[in-house]
Every structure is written in C-alpha cells, then in structure tokens.
Design an enzyme around this catalytic site. Structure first.
Site, short mmCIF file in Angstrom:
data_model
loop_
_atom_site.label_atom_id
_atom_site.label_comp_id
_atom_site.label_asym_id
_atom_site.label_seq_id
_atom_site.Cartn_x
_atom_site.Cartn_y
_atom_site.Cartn_z
N PHE A 78 1.10 5.09 0.93
CA PHE A 78 0.52 6.13 1.78
C PHE A 78 1.10 7.48 1.39
O PHE A 78 2.24 7.56 0.92
CB PHE A 78 0.85 5.87 3.26
CG PHE A 78 0.19 4.66 3.86
CD1 PHE A 78 -0.94 4.78 4.65
CD2 PHE A 78 0.70 3.39 3.65
CE1 PHE A 78 -1.55 3.68 5.22
CE2 PHE A 78 0.10 2.26 4.20
CZ PHE A 78 -1.03 2.42 4.99
N THR B 243 0.84 -1.20 0.00
CA THR B 243 0.00 0.00 0.00
C THR B 243 0.88 1.24 0.00
O THR B 243 1.86 1.32 0.73
CB THR B 243 -0.94 0.03 1.23
OG1 THR B 243 -1.88 -1.03 1.12
CG2 THR B 243 -1.69 1.35 1.32
#
Length: 286
Positions: free
Chosen positions: A174, A172
């Site tokens: 961010f 992921t």
C-alpha cells in the site's frame, strides 16, 4: 478534517486492516471507490489515504497508475500487509452444508485449494468484507464468505477455517497519500528512502534503454518498473518506477539529469521512508 484516513472498500477489508495497522490512532473511513478515497484527501475531509498499489500474486492494482499521477496527492509512506483469508459462515453453520463461497475475484483465485476441497461454487462479489456482510444479511447457512479476519468480528460471523489462502507469502503493498506539498529534505528522512516517479520516453529507438542507463551508470537501484499506454494512439508510453534514494543524493540527481534527455515529462510522485519489510525480504535472500 480530524484525524481520518480514507480507503477503498468496506469495513473489515484488507485496506481497512492496513489503515489500523499503520495508523491505529486514526479513524479509518471506507469509500466506495478509489476516486472517492482520493477526493476525501484532496477536499480536506481526510488527512491521508491508504491505497493498494501492487500485490505479490496479482500484480499491480488496476487504475492506480492512472489516478495517482493525475491527482493532487503525493506518496508520503508505504505499508506492506500480509494477506490472510478466513472462511466465514453464520454462527452454528458448517462447511459441509455450504454450497457457495462469495468474495472478491482475487480472493477466490488465491484460495482455490479450499474451494476445490469442499466442492464449493465460487461467486464473485465486489469486495471481500462486503461478501461477509452479505452472508450475514442473507442468513443462509449454505453461503460462505472468504474475507480478512477482521470481517468475522465486524459482521458477527463464525470462522470455519482460518488462513486458507493458497500462498502464505501473499502480500499487498500500500502507499500512503497526502495532499501535495514540498518533498521532504534529505535530512528529514532516514537513510533508506524510496522515490516514486513517472516519465514518458521520447518516441525514438532505444529510448527506454538510454533513459534507464543513467540509473545503472550512477549505481541507483530500480526496485519497480511498470509501463502503460497513454491515450488511444499507442505511441506514447508512460513508465512508473521506484528507486532507492532521495533526489538530493548525488547519484540520484545525476541519474535524473540524464533521464531528462530522453523523456518528455518527469513527475516525482513522492519521496518517503522505505518500509522495514523491504530490508527483511532482502535479508531472506542473502
């Protein structure tokens, strides 16, 4: 304000892990929603926010592309987190006696193999770490949680199986947000930087092709391009892009000048140092 960084989710979540990895000396503050995490920074209660923007498997994170341009925040950094899930249960429990596994819908979807292997019934929870807290509170050995490794320690659960995600490349991205300020100058940043911006193209034929043409002719690399509709007319499309380079760089400056001819609005959401993850991934494909 103190030395705080806000994030959406419960303690022990992946967003919490991203905060502690990137800013180990800051106090990570959980928030019930993305709006709350944004508001903490806008109101001066926190210095930064750590917000997921896209996942390598699930794609973009819903709502962020709308919330970010409308906020009074800007992107000042990025962080990539390798996503890992552990199968957690009460101390002394076993997978064999379990019947249900609880977690966020994305976590359940990314751990299908172990769910099928043990014939568990997946149950959707609002948050990965929240599902670990619920398993602790229920005190029922037939219920398990799929959660990040940090959750086991925080909620006193036993790791029954570790790193059970189907895809070991699950990552992921961010973005780190701060209150809006002047963009850092070229000399304040390292050589490799990323600029994130949004723009609306004019409603004319080939508008997007022409708008992006300036990046191609000036040799500016676009690393991310997403579109979404604005309003209910379905006639105005907004695009969010990441490019390599700083607005002060001549190729970027020329590309942005050309972009203005074919767009209604251009808004730079941030210019910031590129994560080392980008270079390591690029090197793997050379």
């Amino acid at each position: 304000m103190g030395n705080k960084i806000s994030y959406q989710g419960e303690a022990g979540s992946n967003s919490n892990m991203a905060c502690t990895q990137r800013f180990p000396d800051m106090q990570a503050v959980p928030c019930a929603s993305f709006e709350d995490a944004f508001a903490m920074v806008e109101n001066g209660e926190a210095e930064l926010a750590m917000i997921p923007i896209e996942n390598s498997l699930a794609g973009r994170v819903a709502d962020i592309h709308v919330l970010l341009p409308e906020s009074n925040l800007q992107i000042v950094g990025e962080h990539y987190l390798r996503i890992r899930f552990d199968l957690l249960g009460l101390p002394g429990s076993s997978v064999g006696e379990a019947t249900e596994v609880h977690s966020h819908i994305h976590a359940l979807g990314q751990c299908r193999k172990i769910i099928r292997e043990h014939q568990l019934t997946p149950v959707i929870a609002g948050d990965t770490a929240g599902s670990a807290r619920e398993v602790r509170d229920w005190n029922d050995p037939t219920k398990l949680s799929l959660a990040p490794p940090l959750a086991a320690e925080l909620y006193g659960l036993e790791v029954l199986a570790s790193s059970v995600e189907d895809d070991p490349t699950n990552t992921t991205r961010f973005v780190v947000l701060a209150r809006k300020q002047e963009l850092p100058t070229r000399s304040e940043l390292p050589e490799t930087v990323v600029t994130t911006l949004v723009f609306q193209v004019r409603n004319v034929p080939s508008a997007l092709y022409k708008a992006l043409g300036g990046f191609a002719t000036n040799g500016v690399n676009i690393t991310r391009l997403e579109s979404y509709m604005v309003g209910s007319s379905f006639a105005a499309t907004t695009f969010m892009i990441d490019i390599e380079g700083h607005p002060e760089d001549l190729p970027v400056r020329l590309a942005l000048e050309e972009l203005e001819f074919f767009t209604w609005e251009i808004k730079i959401l941030g210019t910031y140092a590129a994560s080392e993850h980008r270079s390591s991934v690029s090197a793997a494909f050379v």
